[in-house]
Design a protein around this motif. Structure first.
Motif, PDB file in Angstrom:
ATOM      1  N   ALA A  11       0.821  -1.210   0.000  1.00 56.01           N
ATOM      2  CA  ALA A  11       0.000   0.000   0.000  1.00 56.01           C
ATOM      3  C   ALA A  11       0.857   1.264   0.000  1.00 56.01           C
ATOM      4  O   ALA A  11       0.560   2.232  -0.712  1.00 56.01           O
ATOM      5  N   TYR A  12       1.933   1.275   0.787  1.00 58.94           N
ATOM      6  CA  TYR A  12       2.821   2.438   0.814  1.00 58.94           C
ATOM      7  C   TYR A  12       3.432   2.685  -0.563  1.00 58.94           C
ATOM      8  O   TYR A  12       3.454   3.821  -1.051  1.00 58.94           O
ATOM      9  N   GLY A  13       3.958   1.645  -1.188  1.00 63.58           N
ATOM     10  CA  GLY A  13       4.609   1.818  -2.477  1.00 63.58           C
ATOM     11  C   GLY A  13       3.676   2.409  -3.507  1.00 63.58           C
ATOM     12  O   GLY A  13       4.063   3.292  -4.297  1.00 63.58           O
ATOM     13  N   ALA A  14       2.432   1.931  -3.533  1.00 58.45           N
ATOM     14  CA  ALA A  14       1.468   2.432  -4.501  1.00 58.45           C
ATOM     15  C   ALA A  14       1.020   3.858  -4.180  1.00 58.45           C
ATOM     16  O   ALA A  14       1.057   4.751  -5.029  1.00 58.45           O
ATOM     17  N   GLY A  31      -6.050  -3.727   1.217  1.00 57.07           N
ATOM     18  CA  GLY A  31      -7.087  -2.705   1.201  1.00 57.07           C
ATOM     19  C   GLY A  31      -7.193  -1.985   2.532  1.00 57.07           C
ATOM     20  O   GLY A  31      -7.269  -0.750   2.584  1.00 57.07           O
ATOM     21  N   LEU A  32      -7.182  -2.739   3.626  1.00 58.43           N
ATOM     22  CA  LEU A  32      -7.260  -2.120   4.949  1.00 58.43           C
ATOM     23  C   LEU A  32      -6.006  -1.313   5.251  1.00 58.43           C
ATOM     24  O   LEU A  32      -6.069  -0.240   5.869  1.00 58.43           O
ATOM     25  N   ALA A  33      -4.839  -1.822   4.819  1.00 58.44           N
ATOM     26  CA  ALA A  33      -3.597  -1.056   4.997  1.00 58.44           C
ATOM     27  C   ALA A  33      -3.667   0.254   4.231  1.00 58.44           C
ATOM     28  O   ALA A  33      -3.221   1.299   4.730  1.00 58.44           O
ATOM     29  N   ALA A  34      -4.223   0.212   3.029  1.00 55.36           N
ATOM     30  CA  ALA A  34      -4.349   1.428   2.219  1.00 55.36           C
ATOM     31  C   ALA A  34      -5.269   2.441   2.891  1.00 55.36           C
ATOM     32  O   ALA A  34      -5.009   3.653   2.860  1.00 55.36           O
ATOM     33  N   ILE A  35      -6.352   1.968   3.496  1.00 55.44           N
ATOM     34  CA  ILE A  35      -7.255   2.870   4.218  1.00 55.44           C
ATOM     35  C   ILE A  35      -6.500   3.560   5.348  1.00 55.44           C
ATOM     36  O   ILE A  35      -6.594   4.783   5.534  1.00 55.44           O
ATOM     37  N   GLN A  36      -5.731   2.791   6.121  1.00 54.43           N
ATOM     38  CA  GLN A  36      -4.997   3.371   7.248  1.00 54.43           C
ATOM     39  C   GLN A  36      -3.935   4.366   6.776  1.00 54.43           C
ATOM     40  O   GLN A  36      -3.761   5.434   7.379  1.00 54.43           O
ATOM     41  N   ILE A  37      -3.220   4.025   5.713  1.00 58.16           N
ATOM     42  CA  ILE A  37      -2.192   4.930   5.204  1.00 58.16           C
ATOM     43  C   ILE A  37      -2.828   6.208   4.657  1.00 58.16           C
ATOM     44  O   ILE A  37      -2.316   7.318   4.884  1.00 58.16           O
ATOM     45  N   ALA A  38      -3.940   6.074   3.953  1.00 61.34           N
ATOM     46  CA  ALA A  38      -4.628   7.254   3.453  1.00 61.34           C
ATOM     47  C   ALA A  38      -5.044   8.172   4.595  1.00 61.34           C
ATOM     48  O   ALA A  38      -4.840   9.395   4.542  1.00 61.34           O
ATOM     49  N   ARG A  39      -5.610   7.595   5.649  1.00 56.64           N
ATOM     50  CA  ARG A  39      -6.010   8.416   6.794  1.00 56.64           C
ATOM     51  C   ARG A  39      -4.794   9.060   7.455  1.00 56.64           C
ATOM     52  O   ARG A  39      -4.856  10.216   7.902  1.00 56.64           O
ATOM     53  N   ALA A  40      -3.682   8.347   7.501  1.00 56.14           N
ATOM     54  CA  ALA A  40      -2.486   8.869   8.159  1.00 56.14           C
ATOM     55  C   ALA A  40      -1.938  10.109   7.470  1.00 56.14           C
ATOM     56  O   ALA A  40      -1.332  10.970   8.126  1.00 56.14           O
ATOM     57  N   VAL A  41      -2.142  10.223   6.150  1.00 54.77           N
ATOM     58  CA  VAL A  41      -1.621  11.388   5.416  1.00 54.77           C
ATOM     59  C   VAL A  41      -2.712  12.412   5.112  1.00 54.77           C
ATOM     60  O   VAL A  41      -2.473  13.380   4.384  1.00 54.77           O
ATOM     61  N   GLY A  42      -3.902  12.218   5.665  1.00 56.72           N
ATOM     62  CA  GLY A  42      -4.969  13.197   5.497  1.00 56.72           C
ATOM     63  C   GLY A  42      -5.760  13.062   4.215  1.00 56.72           C
ATOM     64  O   GLY A  42      -6.516  13.974   3.845  1.00 56.72           O
TER      65      GLY A  42
END
Length: 329
Positions: A133-136, A159-170
């Motif tokens: 998720a981070y790489g993408a 998918g869940l990791a992507a949700i968390q990363i998205a929230r982490a960067v606003g």
């Protein structure tokens, strides 16, 4: 000798077994790890079926994620000591370095001391999903505050990791799942919005959230007919990152959406990150910071015993899970 998950023929979960194999002392530059937990991935199901990006040599080991204690160090390895709690960056070759065994040897550069707050199961469930998720989203798409990002197969571990990363960067994560059954759970796990493909007209539902400008970023492991709806809901100059091919149906090329919006359609494998020391260092720093702060927290769908590895793979292929499947040792 140690026990390892292996298969002697290609096929479904039933081809998996536990074999006794010999494990040599770690070679120079390697770390020997006594494994406490394993993480399961779709790639492992593809390998045992013979449809992965590399071809297994039978009998073949399997596995891309593990966590455990350092048992021994090869010559020239610094910064680690026997007894350290560590987890493993997914290797570039599952055939060369299969991780699903009680005792494994891996190159030291893939071994990470994870935050002490993580248990074995969470540590084994972290690296593939968060690196993917981070790489993408961060390394390639440069996702940032206020960006809308559409995440398909949102109930998967990535998918869940992507949700968390998205929230982490606003950013604003729009989760997409097949049916409405997992919609509420996705909202509770951090999605700003949750859509079901079964509700029809996915593009219209996304645009109702984003407004006519559309979503700048799409993260998709499915392909197939959904490509047309996804590109129809994208913003001018947007980027769609494809990291899988789960759909058995042909994937149409959305020519007019790509032309009219100057879209980028980008294939992506996590090996882009794990094979580049500079990009991997940045990814590890981001992920370790998130794990330590709690902004990133692996969601465990279910844990199985080592002897239940066949049942674990059956559950993986059932598509019932919400999050990561792990195996305890």
């Amino acid at each position: 000798m140690t026990r390892a998950v292996r298969f002697h023929r290609l096929g479904g979960p039933e081809v998996l077994g536990i074999d006794e194999i010999e494990v040599p002392a770690p070679a120079p530059g390697e770390v020997q790890i006594r494994v406490r937990a394993l993480g399961l991935n779709r790639a492992e199901a593809l390998l045992r079926r013979g449809t992965y990006i590399e071809t297994p040599e039978l009998p073949s080991g399997i596995g891309l994620e593990a966590a455990g204690e350092v048992a021994a160090l090869g010559q020239g390895v610094d910064g680690l000591a026997p007894g350290d709690a560590v987890s493993v960056i997914p290797p570039r070759s599952m055939v060369r370095w299969p991780l699903h065994a009680e005792l494994i040897n891996v190159p030291a550069e893939w071994v990470v001391r994870h935050p002490a707050s993580l248990g074995w199961e969470q540590a084994a469930a972290s690296w593939m999903q968060y690196l993917t998720a981070y790489g993408a989203l961060i390394d390639i798409a440069r996702l940032g505050r206020g960006d809308h990002v559409v995440i398909t197969a949102a109930s998967s571990s990535v998918g869940l990791a992507a949700i968390q990363i998205a929230r982490a960067v606003g950013a604003i994560p729009i989760a997409v799942t097949r049916t409405a059954e997992k919609r509420q759970a996705l909202l509770e796990l951090g999605a700003a919005h949750a859509l079901a493909m079964a509700d029809g007209d996915l593009a219209a539902h996304v645009l109702a959230i984003t407004g006519p400008s559309g979503a700048r970023v799409v993260l998709d492991p499915i392909g197939g007919p959904v490509f047309e709806a996804l590109t129809a809901a994208m913003a001018v100059g947007g980027i769609l990152i494809e990291y899988g091919g789960l759909s058995p149906e042909p994937t149409p090329f959305p020519l007019f959406a790509v032309l009219s919006k100057s879209l980028t359609l980008r294939g992506y494998l996590v090996h882009e990150i794990t094979g580049d020391p500079v990009r991997l260092a940045a990814a590890k720093a981001f992920i370790l910071d998130g794990l330590a702060s709690g902004a990133l927290s692996p969601v465990i769908a279910r844990a199985f015993a080592f002897e239940e590895v066949v049942e674990a793979h059956r559950f993986l292929e059932s598509n019932q899970q919400l999050g990561k499947i792990v195996v305890r040792l």
